[in-house]
Scaffold this motif. Structure first.
Motif, PDB file in Angstrom:
ATOM      1  N   SER A  27       0.749  -1.076  -0.157  1.00 29.22           N
ATOM      2  CA  SER A  27      -0.354   0.058   0.106  1.00 29.22           C
ATOM      3  C   SER A  27       0.632   1.144  -0.039  1.00 29.22           C
ATOM      4  CB  SER A  27      -0.944   0.052   0.898  1.00 29.22           C
ATOM      5  OG  SER A  27      -1.321  -0.849   1.334  1.00 29.22           O
ATOM      6  N   GLY A  50     -12.523   1.708   1.340  1.00 29.30           N
ATOM      7  CA  GLY A  50     -11.749   1.086   1.889  1.00 29.30           C
ATOM      8  C   GLY A  50     -10.479   1.083   1.994  1.00 29.30           C
ATOM      9  N   TYR A  55      -4.745   2.504   6.447  1.00 24.37           N
ATOM     10  CA  TYR A  55      -3.725   3.202   5.808  1.00 24.37           C
ATOM     11  C   TYR A  55      -4.070   3.833   4.412  1.00 24.37           C
ATOM     12  CZ  TYR A  55       0.467   4.724   3.311  1.00 24.37           C
ATOM     13  OH  TYR A  55       1.315   5.356   2.833  1.00 24.37           O
ATOM     14  N   ASP A  74     -15.297   0.441   5.107  1.00 18.42           N
ATOM     15  CA  ASP A  74     -15.179  -1.071   4.683  1.00 18.42           C
ATOM     16  C   ASP A  74     -15.334  -1.607   5.566  1.00 18.42           C
ATOM     17  OD1 ASP A  74     -13.400  -2.748   4.697  1.00 18.42           O
ATOM     18  OD2 ASP A  74     -11.400  -1.672   3.681  1.00 18.42           O
ATOM     19  N   ALA A 102     -19.059   1.286   0.325  1.00 15.28           N
ATOM     20  CA  ALA A 102     -19.299   2.753  -0.362  1.00 15.28           C
ATOM     21  C   ALA A 102     -19.865   2.666  -1.382  1.00 15.28           C
ATOM     22  CB  ALA A 102     -18.070   2.523  -0.909  1.00 15.28           C
ATOM     23  N   GLU A 103     -20.690   2.010  -1.300  1.00 12.98           N
ATOM     24  CA  GLU A 103     -21.276   2.064  -3.036  1.00 12.98           C
ATOM     25  C   GLU A 103     -23.148   3.089  -2.232  1.00 12.98           C
ATOM     26  OE1 GLU A 103     -19.553  -0.818  -2.560  1.00 12.98           O
ATOM     27  OE2 GLU A 103     -19.615  -1.765  -4.674  1.00 12.98           O
ATOM     28  N   ASN A 118      -6.773   3.974  -1.070  1.00 16.72           N
ATOM     29  CA  ASN A 118      -5.801   3.797  -1.974  1.00 16.72           C
ATOM     30  C   ASN A 118      -5.524   2.271  -1.972  1.00 16.72           C
ATOM     31  OD1 ASN A 118      -3.107   4.194  -2.044  1.00 16.72           O
ATOM     32  ND2 ASN A 118      -2.803   2.914  -0.410  1.00 16.72           N
ATOM     33  N   ASN A 123     -11.289  -2.008  -5.702  1.00 23.46           N
ATOM     34  CA  ASN A 123     -11.794  -3.901  -5.229  1.00 23.46           C
ATOM     35  C   ASN A 123     -13.208  -3.584  -4.610  1.00 23.46           C
ATOM     36  OD1 ASN A 123      -9.551  -5.223  -4.724  1.00 23.46           O
ATOM     37  ND2 ASN A 123      -8.931  -3.354  -3.965  1.00 23.46           N
TER      38      ASN A 123
HETATM   39  C1  LIG Z   1      -6.716  -3.298  -1.686  1.00 19.23           C
HETATM   40  S1  LIG Z   1      -7.061  -2.818  -0.112  1.00 19.23           S
HETATM   41  C2  LIG Z   1      -6.479  -1.223   0.042  1.00 19.23           C
HETATM   42  C3  LIG Z   1      -6.585  -1.210   1.785  1.00 19.23           C
HETATM   43  C4  LIG Z   1      -5.941   0.305   2.051  1.00 19.23           C
HETATM   44  N1  LIG Z   1      -6.364   1.193   1.504  1.00 19.23           N
HETATM   45  C5  LIG Z   1      -4.571   0.173   1.695  1.00 19.23           C
HETATM   46  O1  LIG Z   1      -4.217   0.806   1.135  1.00 19.23           O
HETATM   47  O2  LIG Z   1      -3.388  -0.526   2.562  1.00 19.23           O
HETATM   48  C6  LIG Z   1      -8.881  -2.913  -0.542  1.00 19.23           C
HETATM   49  C7  LIG Z   1     -10.044  -3.050   1.000  1.00 19.23           C
HETATM   50  O3  LIG Z   1     -11.070  -2.392  -0.407  1.00 19.23           O
HETATM   51  C8  LIG Z   1     -11.947  -2.764   0.586  1.00 19.23           C
HETATM   52  N2  LIG Z   1     -13.165  -2.612  -0.154  1.00 19.23           N
HETATM   53  C9  LIG Z   1     -13.717  -3.930  -0.392  1.00 19.23           C
HETATM   54  N3  LIG Z   1     -14.869  -3.512  -1.129  1.00 19.23           N
HETATM   55  C10 LIG Z   1     -15.919  -2.476  -0.297  1.00 19.23           C
HETATM   56  C11 LIG Z   1     -16.531  -1.936  -1.076  1.00 19.23           C
HETATM   57  N4  LIG Z   1     -17.702  -2.276  -1.662  1.00 19.23           N
HETATM   58  N5  LIG Z   1     -16.410  -0.584   0.055  1.00 19.23           N
HETATM   59  C12 LIG Z   1     -15.559  -0.125   0.701  1.00 19.23           C
HETATM   60  N6  LIG Z   1     -14.860  -0.867   0.648  1.00 19.23           N
HETATM   61  C13 LIG Z   1     -14.349  -1.964   0.240  1.00 19.23           C
HETATM   62  C14 LIG Z   1     -11.500  -3.972   1.575  1.00 19.23           C
HETATM   63  O4  LIG Z   1     -12.400  -4.731   2.936  1.00 19.23           O
HETATM   64  C15 LIG Z   1      -9.973  -4.024   1.389  1.00 19.23           C
HETATM   65  O5  LIG Z   1     -10.183  -2.681   3.082  1.00 19.23           O
END
Ligand SMILES: C[S@@+](CC[C@H](N)C(=O)[O-])C[C@H]1O[C@@H](n2cnc3c(N)ncnc32)[C@H](O)[C@@H]1O
Length: 279
Positions: A27, A50, A55, A74, A102-103, A118, A123
């Motif tokens: 990240s 997310g 972070y 999240d 977040a939808e 980030n 995702n």
């Molecule tokens: C690759 S991780 C990134 C986490 C953090 N932002 C980082 O940089 O380490 C993607 C994140 O998106 C979250 N996520 C997945 N679907 C989501 C949704 N519909 N709304 C919000 N977050 C979601 C996951 O649970 C996960 O924590």
């Protein structure tokens, strides 16, 4: 606000040490560009989509100062529990966490000054819906900054995976692999189309690339982060009765490739997109 003059941190306290590991290394590459791109303002209301284990949310909460309010959304409860624990240890109080998707952001219209994500937006299952929620909940002239990795991510790995699946005549699996790449990594053009369709103005596009080096395929496939973040989706591409054989071949091929190159270098191209709600 001179509280910092009276705070003492005991560096032998395991709790303090536990929060010293602030972020996943993966990240950090994306997040460094994101943190550089956001516009720092007083009393900002910020949303991190997310937010995972915190972070860059906790970093933003500290960089924007105690007068800011940083919300993270999240659905991953175990990660946000860790976020809360870190915030407590760090003494970061200007945060709130929404365990949800977040939808559907449970926030009034025109609320946030800044929305970041980030590697989070890509995702979410419905990125268009998330972007429309960003537009709704953002103030006029607000800033949206997000990072996503691009289709060429891990091209060295996928090229060998593709070759093995084709050689073994697993055409369905090869097609599944292409679909997996397409679904997981939208092109820059597709990301731009989606933000513009949601009425955002694109101000800056910062394209970069980083690489991660490993001794060989064995080290790569056994790496903790690769195992928790990617391996399961790769395994599912292959029919169950062929998995042992395909992954043995894949590991061997990756090892041969690494030996010929002197290392296994995995490239990650990504983009940071900086937008405004101008309407
Ligand atoms: C690759 S991780 C990134 C986490 C953090 N932002 C980082 O940089 O380490 C993607 C994140 O998106 C979250 N996520 C997945 N679907 C989501 C949704 N519909 N709304 C919000 N977050 C979601 C996951 O649970 C996960 O924590």
């Amino acid at each position: 606000m001179k509280n910092y003059l009276h705070q003492k941190y005991d560096l032998s306290d395991p709790k303090i040490v536990s929060a010293f590991d602030e972020m996943p290394l993966w990240s950090s590459y994306f997040g460094a560009v994101l943190l550089d791109t956001v516009i720092y303002k007083n009393k900002a209301r910020i949303l991190d989509i997310g937010c995972g284990a915190g972070y860059p949310m906790l970093e933003l909460a500290q960089r924007f100062g105690a007068d800011s309010e940083v919300t993270g959304i999240d659905p991953w409860k175990a990660a946000t529990a860790r976020l809360k624990a870190k915030a407590k240890i760090m003494g970061v109080n200007n945060i709130r966490i929404i365990n949800g998707v977040a939808e559907n952001i449970p926030t009034e219209d025109n609320y946030f000054d800044l929305i970041v994500s980030n590697n989070g937006l890509n995702n979410c299952s419905d990125q268009m819906k998330v972007l429309s929620e960003c537009y709704r909940t953002m103030k006029k002239d607000g800033q949206l900054v997000f990072t996503v990795n691009l289709p060429g991510s891990m091209k060295e790995f996928y090229s060998l995976f593709r070759q093995i699946l084709t050689d073994q005549k697993l055409n369905d699996s090869a097609a599944k692999m292409e679909l997996h790449i397409k679904e997981k990594r939208k092109t820059l053009q597709e990301n731009l189309r989606q933000v513009r369709k949601n009425r955002f103005t694109v101000k800056r596009i910062i394209e970069q690339s980083f690489y991660m080096k490993y001794l060989n395929g064995t080290a790569f496939l056994n790496h903790y982060f690769i195992k928790i973040a990617f391996l399961d989706s790769w395994v599912k591409i292959v029919p169950q009765n062929k998995r042992g054989m395909i992954f043995k071949l894949l590991e061997e091929k990756l090892n041969q490739y690494s030996q010929s190159k002197g290392e296994l270098r995995i490239t990650i191209p990504f983009v940071c997109i900086d937008c405004r709600k101008s309407g």
